[in-house]
Motif scaffolding. Sequence first.
Motif, PDB file in Angstrom:
ATOM      1  N   ALA A  99       0.861  -1.209   0.000  1.00  0.00           N
ATOM      2  CA  ALA A  99       0.000   0.000   0.000  1.00  0.00           C
ATOM      3  C   ALA A  99       0.888   1.247   0.000  1.00  0.00           C
ATOM      4  N   ASN A 100       0.335   2.385   0.426  1.00  0.00           N
ATOM      5  CA  ASN A 100       1.061   3.653   0.285  1.00  0.00           C
ATOM      6  C   ASN A 100       2.398   3.666   1.021  1.00  0.00           C
ATOM      7  N   SER A 101       2.436   3.151   2.252  1.00  0.00           N
ATOM      8  CA  SER A 101       3.727   3.181   2.988  1.00  0.00           C
ATOM      9  C   SER A 101       4.780   2.372   2.244  1.00  0.00           C
ATOM     10  N   GLY A 102       4.404   1.172   1.792  1.00  0.00           N
ATOM     11  CA  GLY A 102       5.355   0.312   1.078  1.00  0.00           C
ATOM     12  C   GLY A 102       5.892   1.001  -0.154  1.00  0.00           C
ATOM     13  N   ALA A 103       4.997   1.587  -0.933  1.00  0.00           N
ATOM     14  CA  ALA A 103       5.424   2.239  -2.184  1.00  0.00           C
ATOM     15  C   ALA A 103       6.332   3.435  -1.888  1.00  0.00           C
ATOM     16  N   ARG A 130      -2.461  -1.706  -6.296  1.00  0.00           N
ATOM     17  CA  ARG A 130      -3.396  -0.920  -7.113  1.00  0.00           C
ATOM     18  C   ARG A 130      -2.929   0.528  -7.095  1.00  0.00           C
ATOM     19  N   PHE A 131      -2.554   1.052  -8.275  1.00  0.00           N
ATOM     20  CA  PHE A 131      -2.068   2.428  -8.367  1.00  0.00           C
ATOM     21  C   PHE A 131      -3.181   3.337  -8.884  1.00  0.00           C
ATOM     22  N   LEU A 132      -3.338   4.491  -8.235  1.00  0.00           N
ATOM     23  CA  LEU A 132      -4.273   5.476  -8.770  1.00  0.00           C
ATOM     24  C   LEU A 132      -3.655   6.109 -10.012  1.00  0.00           C
ATOM     25  N   PRO A 133      -4.455   6.660 -10.912  1.00  0.00           N
ATOM     26  CA  PRO A 133      -3.892   7.361 -12.079  1.00  0.00           C
ATOM     27  C   PRO A 133      -3.022   8.538 -11.608  1.00  0.00           C
ATOM     28  N   ASP A 134      -2.054   8.928 -12.424  1.00  0.00           N
ATOM     29  CA  ASP A 134      -1.141  10.012 -12.014  1.00  0.00           C
ATOM     30  C   ASP A 134      -1.877  11.306 -11.692  1.00  0.00           C
ATOM     31  N   ASP A 135      -2.999  11.521 -12.373  1.00  0.00           N
ATOM     32  CA  ASP A 135      -3.603  12.865 -12.249  1.00  0.00           C
ATOM     33  C   ASP A 135      -4.635  12.935 -11.122  1.00  0.00           C
ATOM     34  N   VAL A 136      -4.677  11.903 -10.273  1.00  0.00           N
ATOM     35  CA  VAL A 136      -5.565  12.024  -9.106  1.00  0.00           C
ATOM     36  C   VAL A 136      -4.734  11.823  -7.845  1.00  0.00           C
ATOM     37  N   ASP A 137      -5.253  12.332  -6.727  1.00  0.00           N
ATOM     38  CA  ASP A 137      -4.500  12.130  -5.482  1.00  0.00           C
ATOM     39  C   ASP A 137      -5.485  11.715  -4.397  1.00  0.00           C
ATOM     40  N   ILE A 148      -2.702   3.074  -4.115  1.00  0.00           N
ATOM     41  CA  ILE A 148      -1.471   3.856  -4.003  1.00  0.00           C
ATOM     42  C   ILE A 148      -1.595   5.171  -4.769  1.00  0.00           C
ATOM     43  N   VAL A 149      -1.407   6.251  -4.017  1.00  0.00           N
ATOM     44  CA  VAL A 149      -1.445   7.592  -4.624  1.00  0.00           C
ATOM     45  C   VAL A 149      -0.084   7.850  -5.269  1.00  0.00           C
ATOM     46  N   MET A 150      -0.090   8.262  -6.531  1.00  0.00           N
ATOM     47  CA  MET A 150       1.166   8.428  -7.268  1.00  0.00           C
ATOM     48  C   MET A 150       1.804   9.777  -6.909  1.00  0.00           C
ATOM     49  N   VAL A 151       2.229   9.876  -5.643  1.00  0.00           N
ATOM     50  CA  VAL A 151       2.938  11.096  -5.214  1.00  0.00           C
ATOM     51  C   VAL A 151       4.258  11.167  -5.991  1.00  0.00           C
ATOM     52  N   SER A 178       7.419  11.097  -5.480  1.00  0.00           N
ATOM     53  CA  SER A 178       8.517  10.133  -5.233  1.00  0.00           C
ATOM     54  C   SER A 178       8.175   8.750  -5.797  1.00  0.00           C
ATOM     55  N   VAL A 179       6.882   8.392  -5.766  1.00  0.00           N
ATOM     56  CA  VAL A 179       6.488   7.065  -6.276  1.00  0.00           C
ATOM     57  C   VAL A 179       6.490   7.098  -7.800  1.00  0.00           C
ATOM     58  N   ARG A 180       6.090   8.222  -8.385  1.00  0.00           N
ATOM     59  CA  ARG A 180       6.135   8.342  -9.856  1.00  0.00           C
ATOM     60  C   ARG A 180       7.590   8.229 -10.335  1.00  0.00           C
ATOM     61  N   ALA A 181       8.502   8.904  -9.604  1.00  0.00           N
ATOM     62  CA  ALA A 181       9.926   8.862 -10.004  1.00  0.00           C
ATOM     63  C   ALA A 181      10.463   7.432  -9.873  1.00  0.00           C
ATOM     64  N   ALA A 182      10.008   6.713  -8.840  1.00  0.00           N
ATOM     65  CA  ALA A 182      10.461   5.317  -8.680  1.00  0.00           C
ATOM     66  C   ALA A 182       9.959   4.463  -9.838  1.00  0.00           C
ATOM     67  N   ARG A 183       8.723   4.723 -10.265  1.00  0.00           N
ATOM     68  CA  ARG A 183       8.194   3.973 -11.413  1.00  0.00           C
ATOM     69  C   ARG A 183       9.048   4.274 -12.647  1.00  0.00           C
ATOM     70  N   ASP A 184       9.395   5.553 -12.827  1.00  0.00           N
ATOM     71  CA  ASP A 184      10.183   5.920 -14.011  1.00  0.00           C
ATOM     72  C   ASP A 184      11.573   5.286 -13.949  1.00  0.00           C
ATOM     73  N   ARG A 185      12.045   4.979 -12.728  1.00  0.00           N
ATOM     74  CA  ARG A 185      13.353   4.307 -12.586  1.00  0.00           C
ATOM     75  C   ARG A 185      13.190   2.783 -12.682  1.00  0.00           C
TER      76      ARG A 185
END
Length: 355
Positions: free
Chosen positions: A173-177, A199-206, A237-240, A242-249
């Motif tokens: 969940a969010n803490s893990g991500a 389960r990841f939320l879309p990038d454009d929602v929080d 999982i909210v794509m804050v 830091s999590v978006r950057a981790a996905r890009d990595r």
Amino acid sequence: MKFHDVIVVGAGQAGLSVAYFLRRTQRSVLLLDAEAQGGGAWQHTWESLRLFSPAAWSSIAGWPMPRSDQEYPHRDEVIDYLRRYEERYGFNIQRPVQVTDIVPVTGGFELRASAEGRRWYARAVVFATGTWRNPYIPTIPGRDVFSGQQLHSAFYQRPEPFAGQDVLIVGGANSGAQILAEVSQAAASTTWVVLEPPRFLPDDVDGRVLFDRATARWRAIQAGRPPESPANGLGDIVMVPSVRAARDRGVLHARGPLAELTASTAVWPDGSAKSTDAIIWCTGFRPALQPLVSLGIVQEAGKVQVQGTQVTDVPGLWLVGYGEWTGMASATLVGVMRTARSTAQEVDAYLGAFS
Ligand code: FAD
């Protein structure tokens, strides 16, 4: 023996929200809190943590959270907000006091703090003790022989101690991500272990969408309609950033549940194994209701039978802020307001019946 009308155990956001609504009644209210300072569990969260929703969506009753210079407030801003909130309303708070027992007595309850050797009396009691003091780690064969460091997310602060290590991050969940996103930049390797695909939320929602879902669910249930959104939507999982950057990595790849641990490896059911130096358990929490155990009402998973927030088997006792089973999104800043208000109204009516 002096009876308070109401004692609220816990002065985090949930306890403060109940106290705010009780101000509108003529009841005498005391809050007892185990922390030496205000801010609830927020003062224990990791250093880089930011909310997953903007300040306007993270306020508790009466006083909006001041705007942050960033879209998502930092945890320090939440702590400051809660401490100033306490001052603003001048609540009657005694801290640090760790309540250890609650005993029904004639006229209400006796609350005991064994370490302090002290007792308080109240006609009604609201527990708002959160979950931080009851971290949950699943039973995994071999966990007791694993020789590396093990840390629950409740105690994680920063990535540096994991530099150069092979780290397992358990929990989807969010803490893990968010912890994976951070530790993966310092560790030699990170392996993300989850029970089911994250389960990841879309990038454009929080986080706002999670609250909207909870509100839609609450309204549907109030209207007797089947709710659309999933019960546990807050686990998405909210794509804050830091999590978006981790996905890009390319870091957000998860593996399924472990079969066992040995002294230095993690082993999966297919026999594959990964050398592991440290494990961070982002496996959530259970309600911090230890003082209620002696009442015989705490069930297996740590929950209690409630009607709304009122404890079914113990008149005069309420539980606020523990998540879906005590009210939609009640374990969030903006979500706890609904049940804090209804609980204060119920407590006032309950006391009125006896005055
Ligand atoms: P707590 O903050 O834990 O406060 C409970 C209080 O009760 C504490 O002060 C404690 O000292 C006291 N207490 C406990 N036991 C006793 C006892 N026996 N005697 C006396 N006092 C006691 N929510 C959001 O809205 N937005 C977010 O972005 C968000 N992010 C989160 C990120 C993380 C990592 C976590 C863990 C949670 C997050 N939450 C978020 C959820 C929620 O807002 C927090 O968990 C919040 O701390 C819950 O508030 P609370 O008042 O219920 O409990």
